[in-house]
Design an enzyme around this catalytic site. Structure first.
Site, PDB file in Angstrom:
ATOM      1  CD  GLU A 107      24.662  25.054 -19.587  1.00  0.00           C
ATOM      2  OE1 GLU A 107      23.592  25.192 -18.955  1.00  0.00           O
ATOM      3  OE2 GLU A 107      25.019  25.802 -20.511  1.00  0.00           O
TER       4      GLU A 107
ATOM      5  CB  SER B 160      37.505  27.423 -40.175  1.00  0.00           C
ATOM      6  OG  SER B 160      36.212  26.885 -40.279  1.00  0.00           O
TER       7      SER B 160
END
Length: 800
Positions: free
Chosen positions: A169, A264
């Protein structure tokens, strides 16, 4: 793809003398199998988790001690003033509660009892081992320290959580300031876009002010601890600007690697797609490679509990695994629960900030931090209504604070797995998921009754008037409107396709109602697409099929890029030779492949060239990588992706030539010897954190490798973007719900952190060949592979 399975030896277990441990209520039986996994049989819940904590401390004591110090902000007490900013950051962001039992009971109805029992078990072992300090692991002797006692607050620390996007950000705000919103959208891949338009990147704060080291304290407490005799660049007392910049580059590289490579894979298939006719599950989390591993296997059995799998040794329960009723796994789902707020401060009183037209006071706390080698340091921590103040600009009268949703109650990472451990159906599992707030995850489930399901979980703040992608003023115009109920996050149950795949890719529909509550940046789709490609064929799947898929080295981006190279020709002989290798290649990054080495070098060079062409020099520190999709978009349609025409074919050839030259310099002139997996190319070496502090003989005992590897960051078998694999799956599990005893798993390099234990490194060779060991669940099977039986019995005293 060759699969390796460990030889199952039907062992005759040795019997250890019963061990008397103060704090137990009844005897606990522990069967340690030949792969170092503790199967714990207790007669009550308290003793079960007490024993889990005790045995985790026995296997991973120094790992637990580092967690305790990071959680409590006492690293500087061990390592000196260079760690002071870490401790300040930890204390600044620390979760503080006046109702600890309510916090613990969020994670499970008996959460307070479970966590306190787990902590008591750790402390029982710490007390015991401190009575015989000569038996302490080598790390404590090297650092001349002893382990400290835990409290429940240590367990619920958020310091190790996979948090959110605050660094992105800030960098997006900087990039909007430097290159503009349109250029940033072209370079980054924000998706899914709304039907109406691209995400809003309007910057409502001073962009120049964002160029300061605003997140230094946040970064400090998130970084891994380093141990080095000569490292002088860690400190917060540095005055040498060159050292400071060098250290910042290292910090940026670490965070970039975590962003790119921590992820993952998981998938579940229904019985209609399995050879057994029962649902199946696979999961392989990708985290930093380390010794010891982040993961720790355990089997927990007591009235109401029978669950096996792995979590982190610092947490009670099992994060990934199965019980008698179903199996579950996780991957990261991108929720955005951090925002950077910028405030105008009062020139007459910098502890006041403007909010809704009035000056509002900051809340302050005073903390005293012990520091090795010098007096304790007293620091003042400041907070706005939104969160910790991380930076103050006195000249510009500005303050910067982070609103972090994970500082809310119920946000201890993974601890809500305790509820999942006792789920008896998909409905109960999904209900348990509603307590899982951090990190954002894709939870999948499979059960022998024929159900498969997916529920995204995570703390997702509702933003009604902005995207959360850039910093905003803290003056009251940009406020969260509560949190999205987890049940409203994406989910599915028994889909018609017969499978569910998640690999950190975007699974959110374009018309998702609460678009600004979740992330805009996801992992590329290559891993998920390859998994779906394999699962979608007509052949019913077996556990060996799942193992092969977890070890898959097919590089999907190569299917787009290599055909663009095939018709080209080069006057450079080695480049033409490399083209010949690529024309015959099957797109698999196998360790034995020469073409794989050439391709990875080529793709790496192409990424660098594309970045050089598209990112202005002053913006490159804030956009360190470009999504693969943007590279492929340009390769297919170069006239659409860049603001100026570029000769695609000449650039592709130049990058290939650069790959050939780099490989020749590293591996020698004979191209036939350029196999991908080798010590000077793709490999893995595991280096113990204390390696620099010990002698050569000890260093050889605690470091592992090198061994050859294949793959890279875009393959299902993720092995990272560097030549030395620093990320990827250390833990894997595959489950056929027809028979829990057929479960297979791995954990590299071993269950123990003690180099004197055979379980320190015993699984590393097997893992390096993408192998597995059997994860037995029935006591009959477990007893056949038990290497040590021991009884922990209650007593009034603790003795070694």
């Amino acid at each position: 793809m060759r699969l390796l399975f460990v030889l199952v030896l039907l062992t005759t277990a040795s019997y250890a003398q019963p061990l008397t441990v103060k704090g137990l209520n009844q005897p606990v039986e522990v069967l340690r199998d030949q792969w170092g996994v503790n199967h714990i049989y207790a007669k009550n819940e308290h003793d079960l988790f007490f024993a889990q904590g005790y045995l985790a401390a026995q296997d991973r004591l120094f790992q637990l001690e580092l967690w305790r110090r990071q959680a409590t902000g006492t690293v500087a007490e061990l390592l000196g003033p260079q760690e002071l900013k870490r401790d300040i950051g930890t204390r600044l962001f620390k979760f503080r509660t006046t109702n600890l039992d309510a916090e613990l009971n969020h994670y499970h109805p008996h959460g307070s009892l479970i966590v306190r029992a787990f902590v008591a078990g750790i402390n029982a072992y710490v007390t015991q081992i401190n009575q015989t300090p000569e038996k302490l692991p080598f790390e404590f002797k090297t650092l001349n320290t002893r382990p400290g006692l835990w409290t429940p607050e240590v367990v619920i620390s958020r310091h190790q959580g996979l948090l959110s996007n605050i660094r992105d950000e800030l960098n997006y705000g900087r990039l909007v300031h430097l290159i503009g919103a349109d250029s940033l959208r072209m370079l980054q891949w924000f998706h899914p876009k709304t039907k109406a338009n691209d995400p809003d990147l309007t910057l409502h704060v001073d962009g120049k002010g964002l160029m300061q080291p605003i997140l230094e304290l946040y970064e400090a407490f998130r970084l891994p601890i380093r141990f080095s005799k000569s490292d002088k660049s860690m400190g917060v007392t540095m005055e040498d600007e060159a050292l400071r910049q060098q250290r910042q580059q290292e910090i940026d590289a670490w965070f970039e690697a975590e962003k790119q490579f921590v992820g993952s894979n998981n998938w579940v298939v229904s019985g209609s797609k399995s050879a057994s006719g029962y649902p199946m599950l696979a999961n392989d989390p990708h985290r930093a490679q380390s010794v010891p591993s982040l993961r720790y296997w355990a089997h927990l059995n007591a009235p109401g509990w029978n669950v096996i799998g792995a979590g982190e040794p610092t947490l009670p329960g099992i994060s990934i695994g199965h019980n008698d009723y179903g199996a579950w796994g996780l991957t990261i789902f991108d929720t955005d629960n951090e925002d950077l707020y910028v405030y105008e401060t009062n020139p007459a009183n910098p502890n006041q900030y403007r909010y809704k037209g009035r000056w509002e006071p900051m809340r302050t706390l005073r903390e005293t931090i012990p520091v090795k080698g010098q007096s304790a340091q007293t620091v003042t921590l400041k907070y706005t209504r939104h969160g910790p103040v991380v930076f103050e600009d006195g000249k510009a009268h500005r303050a910067y604070a982070v609103r972090a949703g994970w500082r809310e109650p119920g946000c201890s990472p993974y601890l809500a797995s305790l509820r999942m451990n006792q789920a008896r159906s998909w409905a109960e599992f999904r209900q348990a998921c509603l307590a899982s707030r951090v990190p954002g995850e894709n939870m999948v489930w499979a059960d022998p009754k024929g159900n498969i399901g997916w529920q995204a979980v995570g703390l997702a703040p509702v933003r009604k008037n902005w995207t959360g992608l850039v910093p905003v003023p803290g003056d009251g115009r940009f406020e969260w409107s509560g949190y999205l109920p987890i049940a409203q996050l994406p989910h599915s149950e028994n889909p018609a396709s017969g499978y569910i795949v998640t690999a950190n890719n975007n699974l959110t529909p374009v018309d998702f109602l609460h678009r600004n509550a979740i992330g805009w940046v996801w992992a590329g789709p290559s891993r998920a697409q390859r998994i779906e490609e394999v699962l979608a064929d007509s052949r019913r799947k077996t556990l060996p099929d799942f193992m092969r898929l977890q070890a898959d080295y097919v590089a999907l981006p190569a299917r787009t890029l290599v055909p663009l190279l095939e018709p080209l020709a080069s006057e450079d002989v080695p480049t033409e030779q490399a083209l010949a290798y690529l024309r015959k290649w099957n797109y698999e990054l196998a360790p034995s492949s020469v073409a794989a080495a050439i391709y990875v070098g080529f793709e790496t060079a192409l990424r660098r060239a594309f970045a050089d062409l598209t990112i202005p020099a002053d913006a490159r520190p804030y956009l360190r990588s470009i999504p693969t999709k943007r590279i492929l978009d340009w390769a297919v349609s170069p006239q659409l992706a860049l603001n100026r025409p570029i000769g695609r074919d000449s650039l592709l050839l130049a990058c290939l030539t650069q790959s050939v030259q780099e490989l020749s310099g590293r591996l020698g002139p004979d191209m036939e010897t350029w196999v991908y997996g080798q010590r000077r190319n793709k490999h893995i070496t595991l280096t113990n954190a204390l390696s620099e502090l010990v002698g050569e003989e000890q260093r050889r005992r605690i470091n592992l490798g090198p061994v050859a590897r294949g793959g890279y960051s875009e393959t299902v078998n993720v092995t990272g973007g560097g030549l030395n694999q620093e990320h990827g799956a250390t833990f894997r599990i595959v489950v056929d719900t027809e028979d829990w005893d057929r479960t297979m798993g791995i954990n590299s390099p071993g269950q123990s952190a003690n180099p004197d234990s055979p379980h320190y490194r015993d699984l590393f060779p097997l893992w390096a060949e993408n192998g597995y060991f059997p994860v037995f669940f029935s006591k009959k099977k477990i007893e056949q592979v038990t290497e040590l039986k021991q009884v922990l019995r209650p007593g009034a005293t603790i003795r070694p």
